[in-house]
Design a protein around this motif. Sequence first.
Motif, PDB file in Angstrom:
ATOM      1  N   PHE A  60      39.738 -58.490 -77.647  1.00  0.00           N
ATOM      2  CA  PHE A  60      40.141 -59.026 -78.932  1.00  0.00           C
ATOM      3  C   PHE A  60      41.576 -59.526 -78.799  1.00  0.00           C
ATOM      4  N   THR A  61      41.897 -60.551 -79.552  1.00  0.00           N
ATOM      5  CA  THR A  61      43.229 -61.143 -79.526  1.00  0.00           C
ATOM      6  C   THR A  61      44.214 -60.269 -80.293  1.00  0.00           C
ATOM      7  N   LEU A  62      45.405 -60.165 -79.766  1.00  0.00           N
ATOM      8  CA  LEU A  62      46.523 -59.534 -80.450  1.00  0.00           C
ATOM      9  C   LEU A  62      47.472 -60.665 -80.827  1.00  0.00           C
ATOM     10  N   TYR A  63      47.834 -60.750 -82.086  1.00  0.00           N
ATOM     11  CA  TYR A  63      48.652 -61.852 -82.577  1.00  0.00           C
ATOM     12  C   TYR A  63      50.114 -61.435 -82.705  1.00  0.00           C
ATOM     13  N   PRO A  64      51.031 -62.381 -82.487  1.00  0.00           N
ATOM     14  CA  PRO A  64      52.459 -62.064 -82.628  1.00  0.00           C
ATOM     15  C   PRO A  64      52.798 -61.479 -83.998  1.00  0.00           C
ATOM     16  N   GLU A  65      52.136 -61.961 -85.043  1.00  0.00           N
ATOM     17  CA  GLU A  65      52.383 -61.452 -86.392  1.00  0.00           C
ATOM     18  C   GLU A  65      52.039 -59.967 -86.485  1.00  0.00           C
ATOM     19  N   GLN A  66      50.998 -59.553 -85.751  1.00  0.00           N
ATOM     20  CA  GLN A  66      50.631 -58.137 -85.737  1.00  0.00           C
ATOM     21  C   GLN A  66      51.704 -57.321 -85.026  1.00  0.00           C
ATOM     22  N   LEU A  68      54.843 -58.053 -84.830  1.00  0.00           N
ATOM     23  CA  LEU A  68      56.006 -58.004 -85.719  1.00  0.00           C
ATOM     24  C   LEU A  68      55.823 -56.990 -86.845  1.00  0.00           C
ATOM     25  N   SER A  69      54.592 -56.734 -87.258  1.00  0.00           N
ATOM     26  CA  SER A  69      54.358 -55.749 -88.318  1.00  0.00           C
ATOM     27  C   SER A  69      54.262 -54.321 -87.775  1.00  0.00           C
ATOM     28  N   ILE A  70      54.030 -54.171 -86.477  1.00  0.00           N
ATOM     29  CA  ILE A  70      53.845 -52.848 -85.872  1.00  0.00           C
ATOM     30  C   ILE A  70      55.142 -52.313 -85.269  1.00  0.00           C
ATOM     31  N   ILE A  71      55.862 -53.179 -84.567  1.00  0.00           N
ATOM     32  CA  ILE A  71      57.043 -52.757 -83.811  1.00  0.00           C
ATOM     33  C   ILE A  71      58.317 -52.970 -84.631  1.00  0.00           C
ATOM     34  N   ASN A  72      59.161 -51.973 -84.647  1.00  0.00           N
ATOM     35  CA  ASN A  72      60.461 -52.063 -85.304  1.00  0.00           C
ATOM     36  C   ASN A  72      61.231 -53.244 -84.721  1.00  0.00           C
ATOM     37  N   THR A  73      61.827 -54.061 -85.579  1.00  0.00           N
ATOM     38  CA  THR A  73      62.505 -55.264 -85.092  1.00  0.00           C
ATOM     39  C   THR A  73      63.678 -54.947 -84.162  1.00  0.00           C
ATOM     40  N   ASP A  74      64.353 -53.825 -84.381  1.00  0.00           N
ATOM     41  CA  ASP A  74      65.446 -53.456 -83.467  1.00  0.00           C
ATOM     42  C   ASP A  74      64.909 -53.198 -82.064  1.00  0.00           C
ATOM     43  N   GLU A  75      63.756 -52.550 -81.976  1.00  0.00           N
ATOM     44  CA  GLU A  75      63.149 -52.276 -80.667  1.00  0.00           C
ATOM     45  C   GLU A  75      62.660 -53.563 -80.014  1.00  0.00           C
ATOM     46  N   LEU A  76      62.026 -54.417 -80.796  1.00  0.00           N
ATOM     47  CA  LEU A  76      61.508 -55.674 -80.264  1.00  0.00           C
ATOM     48  C   LEU A  76      62.647 -56.615 -79.879  1.00  0.00           C
ATOM     49  N   ASP A  77      63.764 -56.500 -80.583  1.00  0.00           N
ATOM     50  CA  ASP A  77      64.929 -57.327 -80.267  1.00  0.00           C
ATOM     51  C   ASP A  77      65.434 -57.044 -78.852  1.00  0.00           C
ATOM     52  N   GLU A  82      66.177 -59.212 -73.314  1.00  0.00           N
ATOM     53  CA  GLU A  82      65.849 -59.150 -71.890  1.00  0.00           C
ATOM     54  C   GLU A  82      65.105 -60.392 -71.403  1.00  0.00           C
ATOM     55  N   CYS A  83      64.291 -60.979 -72.282  1.00  0.00           N
ATOM     56  CA  CYS A  83      63.484 -62.145 -71.901  1.00  0.00           C
ATOM     57  C   CYS A  83      64.117 -63.465 -72.327  1.00  0.00           C
ATOM     58  N   ASN A  84      65.357 -63.385 -72.822  1.00  0.00           N
ATOM     59  CA  ASN A  84      66.096 -64.588 -73.222  1.00  0.00           C
ATOM     60  C   ASN A  84      65.308 -65.441 -74.213  1.00  0.00           C
ATOM     61  N   THR A  85      64.844 -64.776 -75.270  1.00  0.00           N
ATOM     62  CA  THR A  85      64.094 -65.466 -76.313  1.00  0.00           C
ATOM     63  C   THR A  85      64.467 -64.859 -77.659  1.00  0.00           C
ATOM     64  N   ASP A  86      63.834 -65.328 -78.709  1.00  0.00           N
ATOM     65  CA  ASP A  86      64.071 -64.780 -80.037  1.00  0.00           C
ATOM     66  C   ASP A  86      62.981 -63.754 -80.375  1.00  0.00           C
ATOM     67  N   LEU A  87      63.052 -63.190 -81.568  1.00  0.00           N
ATOM     68  CA  LEU A  87      62.091 -62.168 -81.980  1.00  0.00           C
ATOM     69  C   LEU A  87      60.648 -62.683 -81.982  1.00  0.00           C
ATOM     70  N   PRO A  88      60.379 -63.856 -82.569  1.00  0.00           N
ATOM     71  CA  PRO A  88      59.000 -64.373 -82.488  1.00  0.00           C
ATOM     72  C   PRO A  88      58.550 -64.634 -81.043  1.00  0.00           C
ATOM     73  N   GLY A  89      59.467 -65.063 -80.192  1.00  0.00           N
ATOM     74  CA  GLY A  89      59.135 -65.286 -78.785  1.00  0.00           C
ATOM     75  C   GLY A  89      58.780 -63.986 -78.084  1.00  0.00           C
ATOM     76  N   ALA A  90      59.525 -62.920 -78.382  1.00  0.00           N
ATOM     77  CA  ALA A  90      59.223 -61.609 -77.796  1.00  0.00           C
ATOM     78  C   ALA A  90      57.876 -61.098 -78.293  1.00  0.00           C
ATOM     79  N   ALA A  91      57.596 -61.308 -79.572  1.00  0.00           N
ATOM     80  CA  ALA A  91      56.305 -60.895 -80.129  1.00  0.00           C
ATOM     81  C   ALA A  91      55.171 -61.669 -79.461  1.00  0.00           C
ATOM     82  N   GLN A  92      55.391 -62.954 -79.210  1.00  0.00           N
ATOM     83  CA  GLN A  92      54.383 -63.781 -78.538  1.00  0.00           C
ATOM     84  C   GLN A  92      54.148 -63.287 -77.108  1.00  0.00           C
ATOM     85  N   LEU A  93      55.234 -62.988 -76.392  1.00  0.00           N
ATOM     86  CA  LEU A  93      55.098 -62.493 -75.021  1.00  0.00           C
ATOM     87  C   LEU A  93      54.310 -61.183 -74.980  1.00  0.00           C
TER      88      LEU A  93
END
Length: 130
Positions: A60-66, A68-77, A82-93
Amino acid sequence: MFYSEQLNSKFMEKVATESDYFSILMWIEHYGGIAALLEAISQHGLHNSVASWLEKGENFTLYPEQILSIINTDELDNLAIECNTDLPGAAQLLASTFPRLVNGLSIKGKLPLSPDHDFYADGIDILCGH
């Protein structure tokens, strides 16, 4: 020349590198490990998704929006930095790699948790397609 919004967004997505994959694996370990992340995802109503990654068959697909709703933004930041991207980019990765990682690591519906299992080496092999 015709530029669609969908086509344009495809080019804007960050392409993961081997360095990004290693950063993702390190981030997962820092988060508490693959089991902790699976538990967090499952607790957000994605039990069937988790089961699909652990078992044989279509994932099943995992979506970046999911993410972003599961992981604390400070942790995802931290992953974004580390990956030289923004928050949506990290969620996508994370959304694009985590199901593949879990599926590649799982054996008969279980994750190998033995101390001699090399999470980083196996993870890089799975994510890089070696």
